[in-house]
Design an enzyme around this catalytic site. Sequence first.
Site, mmCIF file in Angstrom:
data_model
loop_
_atom_site.group_PDB
_atom_site.id
_atom_site.type_symbol
_atom_site.label_atom_id
_atom_site.label_comp_id
_atom_site.label_asym_id
_atom_site.label_seq_id
_atom_site.Cartn_x
_atom_site.Cartn_y
_atom_site.Cartn_z
ATOM 1 N N GLU A 187 5.099 1.906 -6.561
ATOM 2 C CA GLU A 187 5.276 0.343 -7.049
ATOM 3 C C GLU A 187 4.658 0.536 -8.455
ATOM 4 O O GLU A 187 3.911 -0.507 -8.582
ATOM 5 C CB GLU A 187 4.519 -0.268 -6.058
ATOM 6 N N GLU A 214 8.774 3.306 3.124
ATOM 7 C CA GLU A 214 8.112 2.608 3.893
ATOM 8 C C GLU A 214 9.117 1.695 4.823
ATOM 9 O O GLU A 214 10.033 1.382 4.279
ATOM 10 C CB GLU A 214 7.103 1.802 3.177
#
Length: 962
Positions: free
Chosen positions: A452, A526
């Site tokens: 991220e 994820e």
Amino acid sequence: MLPDIGVLRPWTDPTCVAIGRLPLHADATRPDTARLVLDGDWDFRLAETPDDVEATWVAAQPPADGWRTLAVPGNWTMQIAEDLPHYTNVQMPFPGPPPRLPERNPTGVYRRTVDVPADWDGRRLVLRLDGVETAHAVWLDGTFVGYGTDSRLPSEYDVTALLTPGRPAQLALAVVRYAAASYVEDQDNWWMAGPHRGIVLEALPTTALDDVVVVPDWDPETGLGRADIAATVRFAGEPQEGWTVRVVLGGVDGGPGHPGADDLDAPVPTSLRPYEYRGHTAHVVWEDLDVEPWSAERPELHEVRVELLDPQGDVVDVVTTRTGFRRTEVRGSDFLVNGQRVWVHGVNRHDIHPDRGSAVTREDIRDDLLQMRRHNITAVRTSHYPNDSAFYELCDELGFYVVCEADIESHAWNWSLCDDPDYRATWVDRGARMVSRLRNHPSIVQWSLGNESGYGANHDALAGWIRRVDPSRPLHYEDAIRTLGWLHGHHATDVVCPMYATIDAIAAYGAQVASGEADRPLVLCEYSHAMGNSNGSLADYWETIWSTPGLQGGFVWEWKDHGLRQTLPDGRTRLAYGGQFGDEPNDANFVADGLVSADLGPHPAMRELAWVHRPVAVEVAPGGDGLLVRNRQAFLGLDGLVGRWRLTVDGEPAGEGELAVEVAPLGEATTPYPRDVPEGASVLLDVEWTTREDAWWAPAGHLVAWDQVVLRGGAVPAPAADGGRVPTADEAGAPALHVWRAATDNDGFKVFHADEDDELQGGKALASWKRWGLLDDGFTLPHELSSEEAAGGVLHRLVVDVPQEYDDLPRVGMVLEVDPRFSQVSWFGRGPHECYPDRQSSAVLGRHEGPVDDLPYLMPQEYGLRTDTTWVELVDPATGDALRFTTRGEPFHFSATRHTSRQLWAARSADELEPHDRLVVCLDAAHRGLGTASCGPDVLDRYKVPTGRHEVAVLVQVVRPV
């Protein structure tokens, strides 16, 4: 002010990643090296800012007063009251922009005496700090040694010139809590501070092995192994000719030397001629080795022993490392290990302990891995930083596939830092040090560029470095495909690794693979966000993964709740989440999103995960005349497992035995039913697989896989009982319409004070329920509720007509408050564990029993449901009386808890809950699924409560089972 560096203020400068720090080398063991482990009690002082640290604190002789004792490894944030843990997810704990730091920036100084042994004279002395959060500086006897950043990798310093063997020295370590580097350590975790990993002083030969790199391979075509070993020597002065390196290959798991692998010698290059100089690195290669490959299923390790010999032939240094012969590659749309397509049964894991914070021990790590393997988890993504070397050593030994992630996450400033030249050195240094340190571990099958952090030039620079240095492993980076699209970003990632993608999205990608448009495997980095009562549709994901080309699994977010044990003013303790330490801003209980509790207790969803990860699956064979058995293991047959079948007819045992069938790795086979299908309304065949022998993670007989084949479905009668009477009002209370549930974290976050449309609100169902007034006194729906005596009991019948405007209710059913003496539960339905309409594939139909459930989640919310129930008995263990509920229509869902839905909704922490004075029994005609909308997709439409008519009818009796 900190001496030597106080004016320079390197912690404010993102271009300064280290001062005086040695390059990292690959993990290895020096069996003959003397070392001092400096873990234990250190003296400690805390300042409000780095500028408030007095120079005397790191001087040769510190002031006598003002010090306290703290444990190292440890976080000071877990040991003192003046500076506490802080939790944020996306946002930083202080405003930016980068590299601006907060005015209050706690800085701790640690001190201890180092007693250097006299017999270390003539040795090279190296100080290693295995992990310090965030920036640190070191002094010895008041002389500056060095400075470093990167909280999750070691920092090593040559301190030979500053220590005198036989004379004690004063070691001082200053740690700055927040630095410019904090902007790339913005992971979804608690912000801590201090030396959370070990500190060691080593005494090395002056001329020694500086680095040993082992690159193993195993060719699936020939079945032969290969190993390329590069040993680099650091000379004390001018290089001398005649030095050699000898390399010895050990047998499997520490056994004697491997047959067929002769000891290899190679000279150490010493030439310093310009242009031709390539360092003092000796190379040896073993070819065509007859070895078994390493895999997570069969983690066979060999010791590589490297000896450095001086010109006289004497051994002056020895380094050992363990290796596994294996090949990892992406070939087309497949991720392969040793030429086989493997299923990625993974979780994301943080370093976290409820009492020590990020200071986890080797035993803590092993406990994590033990619990993982007991639930068929065989892969770990190290979210979002490199772990301590002990983690990889254990994964090598015990068998786990690891995606090793660089300590890079700039979540709050996602789109800027990845292209910021001031942070270029940070990016490349962190990723390069990770690879340099950890590349000898066979368990690492992919390198990750971080998490991220957008996608920019800094990522491309790091990707280029890793591809050049270690082409043996694929690269992984989610934001490259998120920003550019799933068909792009090839330079930064060899796998398509999205976060929280929908089932439809991954199925569509599989169609692109089938058509030739997509050319990489998809592994969800994820998915199935495990926050509270969650993990809905795990089985739906895996039905798609199993059947779709290019899809190979994923990593559930995440392994463990990050609750930190906190003592309250009244002496009680609780597991605290963000904001409960007074930390502002915070992201509340978003830190409690694990498959297991902070104390490693499995949440109910772990049974579902173990089921979808099961190594062998059984279903009705095509044509319906037998069983189809699939082996999902890539390298093992079923000989290590024992298969058993059990037949039940109308809820009663009707036969059992062993299921003997041979199935090759990744193969399937059919076998006849173990016996003829008998008559009966309900005929169920359960097949279970257990371990044949003791393993490191479980004794023989541990259940690893189970399936239920419904040969004939139908109602199952309640067991025989003496009598049957109408319960008194005190025993069973009165039924009432019940459409509310204490919102799960996926329904919506009750503790966030955000607008309903804010991203942090998570699921949107809660906002609708509030808008509809479900919590208002007097809310109702069109319904009829009747009660009449019948068949030795009372028949309650509820008919509800849900209007079109209420198209997503939590539940539709009735609730009763009953005598709490009925504390044991027995039922026929799905179980034995908690299950919901979209998380029930692992829960088999049958007769189950147990105590009334306790709340299993850190944040109070809906819990305890069992689905597809025919009858349920609440039993008084003292008298044997049972309050029985038997369907007089369709099966119902039930829960029995010690809290009302409103109590659970009102409580913001488990310590606020008090047991209700009655047992709360919910009997539902319909109940909403769970989904994962706290971070990910909401409940699939087919698991929502539909509008229209719903009915539930139960006969309630007091009986005495026989």
